[in-house]
Motif scaffolding. Structure first.
Motif, PDB file in Angstrom:
ATOM      1  N   ASP A 282      41.129  40.643  27.777  1.00 49.05           N
ATOM      2  CA  ASP A 282      40.748  39.453  28.534  1.00 49.05           C
ATOM      3  C   ASP A 282      40.688  38.219  27.626  1.00 49.05           C
ATOM      4  N   ALA A 283      41.053  38.395  26.351  1.00 48.32           N
ATOM      5  CA  ALA A 283      41.079  37.269  25.409  1.00 48.32           C
ATOM      6  C   ALA A 283      42.175  36.280  25.798  1.00 48.32           C
ATOM      7  N   GLY A 284      41.894  35.009  25.648  1.00 46.44           N
ATOM      8  CA  GLY A 284      42.884  33.976  25.914  1.00 46.44           C
ATOM      9  C   GLY A 284      43.729  33.683  24.689  1.00 46.44           C
ATOM     10  N   GLY A 285      44.722  32.832  24.876  1.00 43.36           N
ATOM     11  CA  GLY A 285      45.630  32.499  23.787  1.00 43.36           C
ATOM     12  C   GLY A 285      44.923  31.893  22.594  1.00 43.36           C
TER      13      GLY A 285
ATOM     14  N   PRO B 268      51.470  27.417  18.532  1.00 45.14           N
ATOM     15  CA  PRO B 268      52.046  26.824  17.324  1.00 45.14           C
ATOM     16  C   PRO B 268      51.752  27.663  16.091  1.00 45.14           C
ATOM     17  N   GLY B 269      52.705  27.709  15.169  1.00 42.68           N
ATOM     18  CA  GLY B 269      52.499  28.390  13.898  1.00 42.68           C
ATOM     19  C   GLY B 269      52.650  29.890  13.953  1.00 42.68           C
ATOM     20  N   ILE B 270      53.129  30.435  15.084  1.00 44.06           N
ATOM     21  CA  ILE B 270      53.289  31.881  15.224  1.00 44.06           C
ATOM     22  C   ILE B 270      54.734  32.203  15.601  1.00 44.06           C
ATOM     23  N   GLU B 271      55.307  33.160  14.911  1.00 43.70           N
ATOM     24  CA  GLU B 271      56.659  33.647  15.205  1.00 43.70           C
ATOM     25  C   GLU B 271      56.589  35.145  15.484  1.00 43.70           C
ATOM     26  N   VAL B 272      57.031  35.565  16.665  1.00 47.03           N
ATOM     27  CA  VAL B 272      57.063  36.978  17.006  1.00 47.03           C
ATOM     28  C   VAL B 272      58.341  37.586  16.431  1.00 47.03           C
ATOM     29  N   VAL B 273      58.187  38.578  15.565  1.00 48.13           N
ATOM     30  CA  VAL B 273      59.350  39.166  14.889  1.00 48.13           C
ATOM     31  C   VAL B 273      59.759  40.507  15.473  1.00 48.13           C
ATOM     32  N   GLY B 274      58.962  41.033  16.413  1.00 50.22           N
ATOM     33  CA  GLY B 274      59.327  42.310  17.007  1.00 50.22           C
ATOM     34  C   GLY B 274      58.282  42.767  18.003  1.00 50.22           C
ATOM     35  N   ALA B 275      58.674  43.746  18.836  1.00 49.78           N
ATOM     36  CA  ALA B 275      57.760  44.323  19.822  1.00 49.78           C
ATOM     37  C   ALA B 275      58.013  45.822  19.885  1.00 49.78           C
ATOM     38  N   ALA B 276      56.939  46.598  19.837  1.00 51.68           N
ATOM     39  CA  ALA B 276      57.041  48.055  19.799  1.00 51.68           C
ATOM     40  C   ALA B 276      56.368  48.657  21.025  1.00 51.68           C
ATOM     41  N   ALA B 277      56.930  49.763  21.508  1.00 52.88           N
ATOM     42  CA  ALA B 277      56.407  50.433  22.698  1.00 52.88           C
ATOM     43  C   ALA B 277      55.438  51.567  22.359  1.00 52.88           C
ATOM     44  N   ASP B 278      55.289  51.913  21.087  1.00 52.30           N
ATOM     45  CA  ASP B 278      54.323  52.934  20.670  1.00 52.30           C
ATOM     46  C   ASP B 278      54.061  52.795  19.178  1.00 52.30           C
ATOM     47  N   GLY B 279      53.139  53.614  18.678  1.00 54.01           N
ATOM     48  CA  GLY B 279      52.751  53.502  17.283  1.00 54.01           C
ATOM     49  C   GLY B 279      53.849  53.847  16.302  1.00 54.01           C
ATOM     50  N   GLU B 280      54.663  54.844  16.642  1.00 54.36           N
ATOM     51  CA  GLU B 280      55.776  55.218  15.763  1.00 54.36           C
ATOM     52  C   GLU B 280      56.733  54.048  15.579  1.00 54.36           C
TER      53      GLU B 280
ATOM     54  N   VAL C 127      52.735  44.146  29.954  1.00 60.85           N
ATOM     55  CA  VAL C 127      51.726  43.604  29.034  1.00 60.85           C
ATOM     56  C   VAL C 127      52.375  43.157  27.739  1.00 60.85           C
ATOM     57  N   ARG C 128      53.248  44.001  27.193  1.00 56.46           N
ATOM     58  CA  ARG C 128      53.913  43.678  25.924  1.00 56.46           C
ATOM     59  C   ARG C 128      54.718  42.391  26.038  1.00 56.46           C
ATOM     60  N   GLU C 129      55.494  42.287  27.097  1.00 57.65           N
ATOM     61  CA  GLU C 129      56.322  41.095  27.280  1.00 57.65           C
ATOM     62  C   GLU C 129      55.461  39.857  27.534  1.00 57.65           C
ATOM     63  N   GLY C 130      54.337  40.053  28.229  1.00 59.95           N
ATOM     64  CA  GLY C 130      53.435  38.924  28.461  1.00 59.95           C
ATOM     65  C   GLY C 130      52.805  38.421  27.181  1.00 59.95           C
ATOM     66  N   ILE C 131      52.411  39.345  26.297  1.00 59.06           N
ATOM     67  CA  ILE C 131      51.824  38.941  25.020  1.00 59.06           C
ATOM     68  C   ILE C 131      52.860  38.216  24.167  1.00 59.06           C
ATOM     69  N   VAL C 132      54.082  38.742  24.152  1.00 59.12           N
ATOM     70  CA  VAL C 132      55.150  38.088  23.389  1.00 59.12           C
ATOM     71  C   VAL C 132      55.381  36.675  23.908  1.00 59.12           C
ATOM     72  N   MET C 133      55.377  36.518  25.232  1.00 60.06           N
ATOM     73  CA  MET C 133      55.589  35.194  25.826  1.00 60.06           C
ATOM     74  C   MET C 133      54.449  34.252  25.465  1.00 60.06           C
ATOM     75  N   LEU C 134      53.222  34.764  25.536  1.00 58.20           N
ATOM     76  CA  LEU C 134      52.056  33.949  25.194  1.00 58.20           C
ATOM     77  C   LEU C 134      52.104  33.501  23.744  1.00 58.20           C
ATOM     78  N   LEU C 135      52.402  34.435  22.840  1.00 58.07           N
ATOM     79  CA  LEU C 135      52.466  34.081  21.417  1.00 58.07           C
ATOM     80  C   LEU C 135      53.553  33.055  21.143  1.00 58.07           C
ATOM     81  N   GLY C 136      54.653  33.135  21.909  1.00 59.29           N
ATOM     82  CA  GLY C 136      55.737  32.182  21.728  1.00 59.29           C
ATOM     83  C   GLY C 136      55.345  30.759  22.047  1.00 59.29           C
ATOM     84  N   LEU C 137      54.255  30.593  22.792  1.00 64.11           N
ATOM     85  CA  LEU C 137      53.780  29.246  23.154  1.00 64.11           C
ATOM     86  C   LEU C 137      52.778  28.696  22.142  1.00 64.11           C
TER      87      LEU C 137
END
Length: 240
Positions: A110-113, A30-42, A18-28
């Motif tokens: 279930d939200a789209g891009g 415009p105007g959004i740059e993914v600066v990191g991905a975390a596996a938990d709240g900490e 899910v995390r990698e899919g969201i990162v991939m979606l955001l990368g597509l």
């Protein structure tokens, strides 16, 4: 010439796919740059401290530190970073604690891009980035419709869960004026400052003054917390 502003986003989700899919979606988008991905709240809190993103897309149910606690810590320590919850759950036990912790947006997975991009843009502009499903749930709770069960926080003294301070003749809580309570109800309906101004036939500057005053009186920090406060006190907006 300066290009369009880029929104820096951090993703927090404990499920790798899910995390990698969201990162991939955001990368597509415009105007959004993914600066990191975390596996938990900490890890999310640590990465916010390192990268200072504009927005965090936050899952709720994660190990070590859940999304509600991570949201609370991020909003307390890094108020320049907004949080949009992106979760499977839209039940009251998930929704209201997240809003009270400081999340400005709430989407289900279930939200789209396009919907995710709109929520990110909304919270960056100071509005609430809530999915239509979540907005409907909030309005059901505010109106006290059958099926809207449960409560968030204590019911104020002298007011049962079936009563509404938005009813005619009821005094607004915490010293709010009738107009401030009306503005608060319209915020809870998801209206922007300009929409509230048009609804009430006042200037946007006047709306902003009312909002500043009601935030100070109620102790809420942002519009998402204002929605939760409006629900708890049965405050609804003006009639159409």
């Amino acid at each position: 010439m300066t290009g369009p502003a880029v929104t820096r986003v951090l993703v927090a989700d404990d499920q790798t796919v899910v995390r990698e899919g969201i990162v991939m979606l955001l990368g597509l988008l415009p105007g959004i740059e993914v600066v990191g991905a975390a596996a938990d709240g900490e890890e999310a809190v640590a990465l916010v401290a390192r990268h200072r993103p504009d927005v965090v897309l936050m899952d709720l149910r994660m190990p070590r530190c859940d999304g509600v606690e991570a949201t609370r810590r991020i909003r307390a320590g890094y108020p320049g970073t907004e949080v949009v919850v992106l979760t499977t759950y839209a039940d009251d036990e998930s929704l209201f604690p997240a809003l009270q912790a400081g999340a400005r947006g709430y989407l289900t997975k279930d939200a789209g891009g396009e919907e995710i991009a709109r929520a990110i843009a909304d919270v960056r502009s100071g509005a609430a980035g809530l999915s239509p499903q979540v907005q409907l749930r909030l309005l059901e709770r505010l109106s006290g419709e059958p099926g809207a069960v449960g409560a968030v926080g204590p019911v104020p003294t002298g007011q049962s869960s079936g009563q509404s301070s938005g009813r005619a003749g009821a005094e607004p809580p915490d010293g709010l004026t009738a107009r401030e309570a009306e503005v608060l109800g319209l915020i809870a309906e998801g209206l922007s400052n300009s929409e509230i101004a048009r609804r009430l036939y006042v200037s946007p500057a006047t709306v902003k003054t009312h909002i500043n005053n009601l935030f100070a009186k109620t102790g809420v920090r942002d519009r998402a917390q204002a929605v939760a406060y409006a629900f708890r006190n049965g405050i609804t907006g003006s009639p159409q």
